[in-house]
Design an enzyme around this catalytic site. Structure first.
Site, short mmCIF file in Angstrom:
data_model
loop_
_atom_site.label_atom_id
_atom_site.label_comp_id
_atom_site.label_asym_id
_atom_site.label_seq_id
_atom_site.Cartn_x
_atom_site.Cartn_y
_atom_site.Cartn_z
N THR A 153 -17.89 11.91 -28.92
CA THR A 153 -17.76 13.40 -28.99
C THR A 153 -16.36 13.86 -29.99
O THR A 153 -15.68 13.07 -30.46
CB THR A 153 -17.20 13.90 -27.39
OG1 THR A 153 -17.75 14.04 -26.64
CG2 THR A 153 -16.89 15.82 -27.89
N ARG A 181 -28.63 16.75 -18.21
CA ARG A 181 -27.46 16.46 -17.80
C ARG A 181 -25.92 17.21 -18.53
O ARG A 181 -25.75 17.10 -19.43
CB ARG A 181 -26.74 14.93 -17.70
CG ARG A 181 -24.61 14.33 -17.22
CD ARG A 181 -24.29 14.29 -18.60
NE ARG A 181 -22.93 13.83 -18.88
CZ ARG A 181 -22.35 13.77 -19.03
NH1 ARG A 181 -22.58 13.97 -20.79
NH2 ARG A 181 -20.67 13.45 -19.27
N ASP A 184 -18.82 17.50 -19.82
CA ASP A 184 -17.37 18.22 -20.34
C ASP A 184 -16.84 19.38 -21.71
O ASP A 184 -16.70 20.43 -21.63
CB ASP A 184 -15.46 17.60 -20.12
CG ASP A 184 -15.18 16.65 -21.13
OD1 ASP A 184 -16.62 15.67 -21.43
OD2 ASP A 184 -15.03 16.23 -22.25
N1 ASP Z 1 -17.05 14.05 -23.29
C1 ASP Z 1 -19.08 13.10 -23.75
C2 ASP Z 1 -19.03 13.82 -22.23
O1 ASP Z 1 -19.15 13.37 -21.24
C3 ASP Z 1 -18.96 12.75 -23.79
C4 ASP Z 1 -18.22 11.69 -25.13
O2 ASP Z 1 -17.46 12.23 -25.56
O3 ASP Z 1 -18.83 11.39 -26.08
O4 ASP Z 1 -20.75 14.76 -22.51
#
Ligand code: ASP
Length: 288
Positions: A153, A181, A184
């Site tokens: 992310t 899905r 966060d």
């Molecule tokens: N936090 C993100 C999620 O769970 C994934 C990520 O940090 O790449 O969707």
């Protein structure tokens, strides 16, 4: 009058041969946000400009080059928040838009704070934002190979010359996730938060663990009494206690930066009006 900006390209493992792509991508995005701040633009505009760059770069799991879900499709989440009036705009499991952060930005002044799936895309279309074929967000194999790890992310926080803070996140989620899905990243208090009086935070990592531990809220509660890195470390201890991995960035109203991670690597770049040149790292302890 001061400005400051910090961004990250994900809490994950970055192979040595991928380090330069991460560093370059982060610095390019930083430059886009910085130029908005230097011309007295708003923190929200700076965050949007920086994240649009990261969403265009297949090195990162956001926009073009996002992770694929269990059906081999891209579903993205993004949010943008302003610390003055606590405006929040978010989208989740959106498909077929070039820049989810711009859709989140367009949501900032709506009553609703989060739109999902087809409703989010319809909102983007109504606002004239750039749509695409969902498959166009999947790069050719040679570029795709650049992605390593699963947590990447992207996030950005900016402080503008009018002392306004804003934070944004954008993600393709986790590789192979069930269709629909949501992690966060689009949830305030979990993957991000900002309050001009306190500061701002953005996380990357195991979304379910981050949400279960309300990681951004935890940092915000500590920030008024603690240093940015102390507040982040406390949050990381909590997420590690339930087996989660994460990395976070913080910016305070005074322009202090903080970044910490319990993932192996974490691509970060930051700069403020006191520094002639930006700093960029792929993990704590690396030389700039
Ligand atoms: N936090 C993100 C999620 O769970 C994934 C990520 O940090 O790449 O969707």
């Amino acid at each position: 009058m001061m400005w400051a900006i910090i961004l990250h390209g994900g809490a994950k493992e970055i192979e040595p041969e991928e380090a330069e792509a991460h560093r370059h991508g982060c610095l390019k995005a930083l430059a886009a946000g910085r130029s908005v701040l230097q011309s007295n633009g708003s923190a929200a505009d700076a965050v949007e400009a920086a994240i649009r760059e990261l969403e265009s770069d297949p090195t990162f799991n956001a926009g073009y080059g996002s992770a694929l879900n269990a059906d081999g499709e891209v579903e993205m989440c993004s949010a943008l928040m302003e610390g003055g009036e606590l405006n929040v705009g978010g989208v989740s499991i959106i498909q077929g838009v070039r820049h989810p952060i711009s859709v989140a930005r367009a949501m900032l002044h709506e009553t609703e704070i989060l739109l999902s799936g087809p409703g989010a895309r319809r909102f983007a279309a109504e606002r004239g934002l750039e749509l695409c074929d969902p498959a166009d967000l999947i790069p050719p194999k040679e570029q795709k190979a650049k992605q390593t790890g699963t947590h990447d992310t992207v996030g950005c926080i900016a402080l503008d010359m009018s002392k306004r803070l804003a934070v944004g996140t954008s993600t393709g989620g986790l590789d192979g996730s069930p269709v629909g899905r949501v992690g966060d990243s689009p949830q305030p208090g979990c993957g991000y938060y900002v309050d001009d009086k306190v500061g701002a935070v953005a996380f990357s990592g195991d979304g379910e663990h981050i949400a279960r531990k309300m990681l951004a809220a935890r940092v915000m509660h500590r920030l008024s009494a603690d240093e940015p890195e102390g507040a982040l470390q406390d949050a990381l201890d909590h997420v590690a206690a339930i087996g989660g991995e994460a990395g976070g960035i913080v910016l305070t109203p005074a322009g202090e930066f903080g970044w910490r991670h319990n993932s192996r690597d974490f691509a970060v770049a930051f700069q403020n009006s006191d520094r002639d040149s930006p700093e960029a790292f792929t993990r704590k302890g690396d030389a700039s």
